[in-house]
Design an enzyme around this catalytic site. Structure first.
Site, PDB file in Angstrom:
ATOM      1  N   ALA A 167       0.902  -1.133  -0.180  1.00 38.25           N
ATOM      2  CA  ALA A 167      -0.110   0.022   0.116  1.00 38.25           C
ATOM      3  C   ALA A 167       1.123   0.477  -0.184  1.00 38.25           C
ATOM      4  CB  ALA A 167      -0.583  -0.420   1.345  1.00 38.25           C
ATOM      5  N   ASN A 168       0.614   2.825  -0.071  1.00 31.75           N
ATOM      6  CA  ASN A 168       1.139   3.635   0.828  1.00 31.75           C
ATOM      7  C   ASN A 168       0.092   5.073   1.432  1.00 31.75           C
ATOM      8  OD1 ASN A 168      -1.252   5.836  -1.231  1.00 31.75           O
ATOM      9  ND2 ASN A 168      -0.075   3.581  -2.679  1.00 31.75           N
ATOM     10  N   ARG A 169       1.244   5.956   1.474  1.00 36.36           N
ATOM     11  CA  ARG A 169      -0.157   6.664   2.483  1.00 36.36           C
ATOM     12  C   ARG A 169      -1.109   8.143   2.341  1.00 36.36           C
ATOM     13  NH1 ARG A 169       3.976   5.871   6.707  1.00 36.36           N
ATOM     14  NH2 ARG A 169       5.614   5.117   6.317  1.00 36.36           N
TER      15      ARG A 169
END
Ligand code: CTP
Ligand code: CA
Length: 221
Positions: A33-35
């Site tokens: 995932a990412n932020r």
């Protein structure tokens, strides 16, 4: 008396927005995932709905309420998001704010990867995800106005300008994510188009959304 300013400048227009991260499975219990929080995309969806547009918001996994009057489609992976964009067409405007994972795991297993006690680390082979924005720009069903975002940690305007041509978008909104923009409440953006660069001051994401929707509205007057 009659309003001097059209308060619903996007009435009758369909605006398609992608927002949030994507999650790419590694196995049934793990993912890449990412932020991205989805806040900037959700704020744009809300502003577009307030401007009278019919809004489809294709959202990756985020913990945000659906803006009033917005049709929301929840997705998990980049490939799900690409399919949902396709299914939502036609649209007059597309604003691709999502932080789409560039890569996914080549063969995400049906079972949890287990430590076998040998200390050998499992290899994770990655493959590239479809570029949803570039695909939409090249499509025969391309919306009249296509806006992309460019999340950068350095040389924001240069990278945004390069992406404008590479993706075939009308505008690229470059944002500097080297600070706490991803997940934060404020954003400072540079709108790059064939007409040049329009740099906004550091603003709450709602104000960035209002400015962008105002600019979109001017295309349709
Ligand atoms: N985008 C997309 N599909 C992808 C990757 C990106 O639709 N698979 C869109 C994003 O939603 C954004 C724009 O393309 O509107 C730019 O995304 P960005 O990640 O900044 O660009 P990339 O081309 O992926 O380049 P890089 O991550 O290497 O900077
Ligand atoms: Ca990327």
């Amino acid at each position: 008396g009659a309003a001097l300013v059209d308060e619903k400048p996007l009435a009758g227009r369909h605006v398609l927005i992608t927002a949030g991260p994507t999650h790419e499975p590694i196995d049934p219990v793990r993912y890449i995932a990412n932020r991205s929080s989805g806040r900037q995309g959700f704020a744009i969806a809300q502003a577009a709905a307030q401007a009278g547009a019919s809004v489809t918001l294709i959202a990756g996994p985020v913990d945000l309420p659906t803006p009033h009057g917005v049709r929301r489609v929840n997705v998990e992976t980049a490939r799900d998001m690409a399919a949902a964009v396709e299914a939502a067409l036609p649209a007059d405007v597309a604003v691709m704010v999502a932080a789409v994972a560039d890569w996914r795991v080549a063969d995400a297993g049906a079972h949890k990867i287990k430590k076998d006690g040998s200390g050998i680390v499992p290899p994770l082979a990655l493959v590239e995800n479809p570029d949803i924005l570039a695909g939409l720009c090249a499509s025969p069903r391309r919306p009249r106005l296509v806006v992309g975002f460019a999340a950068e940690t350095q040389d924001v305007i240069a990278h945004a300008t390069a992406k404008l041509a590479r993706k075939g978008a009308d505008w690229i909104v470059g944002n500097d994510v080297s600070g706490d923009v991803m997940g934060g409440l404020r954003n400072s953006v540079h709108i790059v188009s064939a007409d040049g660069v329009d740099s906004l001051p550091d603003l709450p994401k709602e104000a960035v959304a209002a400015a962008l929707v105002e600019r979109i509205s001017r295309v349709f007057v």
